[in-house]
Design a protein around this motif. Structure first.
Motif, short mmCIF file in Angstrom:
data_model
loop_
_atom_site.label_atom_id
_atom_site.label_comp_id
_atom_site.label_asym_id
_atom_site.label_seq_id
_atom_site.Cartn_x
_atom_site.Cartn_y
_atom_site.Cartn_z
N ASN A 4 54.40 101.15 83.96
CA ASN A 4 55.62 100.98 83.17
C ASN A 4 55.46 99.80 82.22
OD1 ASN A 4 57.67 102.88 84.31
ND2 ASN A 4 57.12 101.80 86.18
N THR A 6 57.74 96.90 80.70
CA THR A 6 59.05 96.31 80.97
C THR A 6 59.56 95.60 79.73
OG1 THR A 6 58.45 96.06 83.27
CG2 THR A 6 60.33 94.79 82.52
N LYS A 8 62.39 93.44 77.34
CA LYS A 8 63.05 92.15 77.53
C LYS A 8 64.31 92.25 78.40
CE LYS A 8 62.45 90.91 73.36
NZ LYS A 8 62.64 90.78 71.99
N ASN A 10 64.70 94.22 80.76
CA ASN A 10 64.26 94.80 82.04
C ASN A 10 64.23 96.31 82.09
OD1 ASN A 10 63.32 92.73 83.64
ND2 ASN A 10 65.41 92.04 84.07
N ASP A 11 64.55 97.00 81.00
CA ASP A 11 64.38 98.45 80.99
C ASP A 11 62.90 98.78 81.16
OD1 ASP A 11 67.03 98.95 80.64
OD2 ASP A 11 66.88 99.56 78.53
N GLN A 12 62.62 99.84 81.89
CA GLN A 12 61.25 100.23 82.17
C GLN A 12 60.91 101.52 81.43
OE1 GLN A 12 59.28 99.21 85.44
NE2 GLN A 12 60.38 97.28 85.14
N TRP A 74 62.96 108.75 79.89
CA TRP A 74 62.80 107.92 78.69
C TRP A 74 62.53 108.87 77.53
CZ3 TRP A 74 62.80 102.51 77.98
CH2 TRP A 74 62.48 102.11 76.68
#
Ligand code: A2P
Length: 317
Positions: A4, A6, A8, A10-12, A74
């Motif tokens: 993954n 990551t 800023k 924290n979304d992966q 995503w």
């Protein structure tokens, strides 16, 4: 190995995604459904691929059947070149969202640092193009920032941007771009761009990681190098008992780069996903590193037209 990226906030972002350029309507529905069923959680799209509606149907059906939730997916899409005017960005994104049957995309990219007149998909003449002096990328970017403010995109970025073009944008934006999607594979490793992007907190996504063998003949040259039969790639594939495509995909992942191999074949869709389990030795990584030859399969010459505002140097600046 990296699975993954990551962001800023924290979304992966799952590093390995399914590419959909050249996936025909009539085949991309099954491709996306198969991919999601097998475990892909990242789909790379664009309206210019002419198939977002069908991609959207596959996503909608996968969600309806409980195979995946929207949050687990995503989805990336891109702003086409004919909608660079600041006021055209949200309408273009809204059309993409309608086709994809989504309320938001996870990532929205400016597809090329090249502008076309509204309604022009591919320019045949220079008059169908617009210079960046007339529609600066910084203005297009204000439309992209609005997509964030309106919750239509979670992240924004660019595609096919070189260092100079990125530098320009970075000094003329409120929200910095978080992604640059560019062609990358062992023959075009993008090492300078990669260092620049790393120091500016911009992730890279590699398109055409397998050499884009199914692109139109007009985009091919007779004697082009073949990634999938490169002797070094073949030898590493044989040694690890995997396919050449898996070596190429794994190589990108080892470099911390997102990668979006395209396939519409169920077996290859699965095979490409399984490349994320392949560990390459430092020795293999170094051997692949030596294959650099600054070779673009997508050379951008289609943006260089008689009387048009772009040179090849402008496009890749
Ligand atoms: P197909 O869709 O029939 O699988 P790129 O991602 O660089 O654009 O490459 C896409 C091309 O590579 C397509 O022709 C695709 O064909 C082919 N391809 C995808 N996965 C593999 C694989 N694992 N082995 C060989 N060819 C592949």
């Amino acid at each position: 190995m990296m699975r993954n990226l990551t962001f800023k906030n924290n979304d992966q972002m799952p590093a390995l995604g399914l590419g959909t350029w050249k996936s025909e309507p009539g085949e991309v529905f099954t491709a996306v459904k198969t991919a999601i069923k097998e475990g892909y959680r990242h789909i790379d799209c664009a309206p210019i691929y002419g198939n977002e509606k069908e991609v959207g149907e596959a996503i909608a059906e996968s969600i309806a059947k409980g195979i995946v939730t929207r949050k687990e997916l995503w989805v990336t899409s891109k702003l086409w070149n004919d909608a660079h005017a600041k006021a055209d960005v949200i309408p273009a994104l809204s059309k993409t969202l309608k086709d994809l049957q989504l309320d938001y995309v996870d990532l929205y990219l400016i597809h090329w640092p090249v502008a076309l007149k509204k309604g022009v998909l591919f320019a045949q003449t220079g008059e169908e193009m617009v210079s960046l002096a007339d529609v600066p990328l910084a203005e297009t970017w204000q439309g992209m920032e609005k997509a964030i403010d309106s919750n239509l995109a979670k992240h924004i970025g660019v595609s096919n941007f070189g260092i100079k073009t990125l530098q320009n944008l970075l000094s003329n934006c409120k929200l910095p771009p978080e992604m640059n999607q560019v062609e990358s594979h062992p023959y075009l490793q993008q090492n300078n761009l990669r260092s620049f992007c790393t120091s500016n907190n911009i992730f890279l996504t590699a398109y055409s990681p397998l050499g884009s063998g199914d692109r139109p003949d007009a985009l091919k040259t007779a004697d082009e190098p073949q990634l999938l039969t490169d002797p070094v790639i073949l030898q590493i594939a044989n040694k690890n008992k995997v396919s050449p495509a898996q070596v190429l995909i794994s190589w990108a992942l080892h470099r911390g780069i997102s990668v979006i191999p395209k396939s519409v074949n169920p077996g290859r869709i699965l095979q490409n996903l399984q490349a994320s389990q392949l560990i390459l030795s430092d020795h293999d990584m170094k051997a692949i590193g030596k294959l650099e030859r600054d070779y673009r399969y997508i050379n951008g010459k289609f943006w260089v037209l008689e009387g048009g505002p772009y040179s090849l140097e402008d496009v890749w600046a």
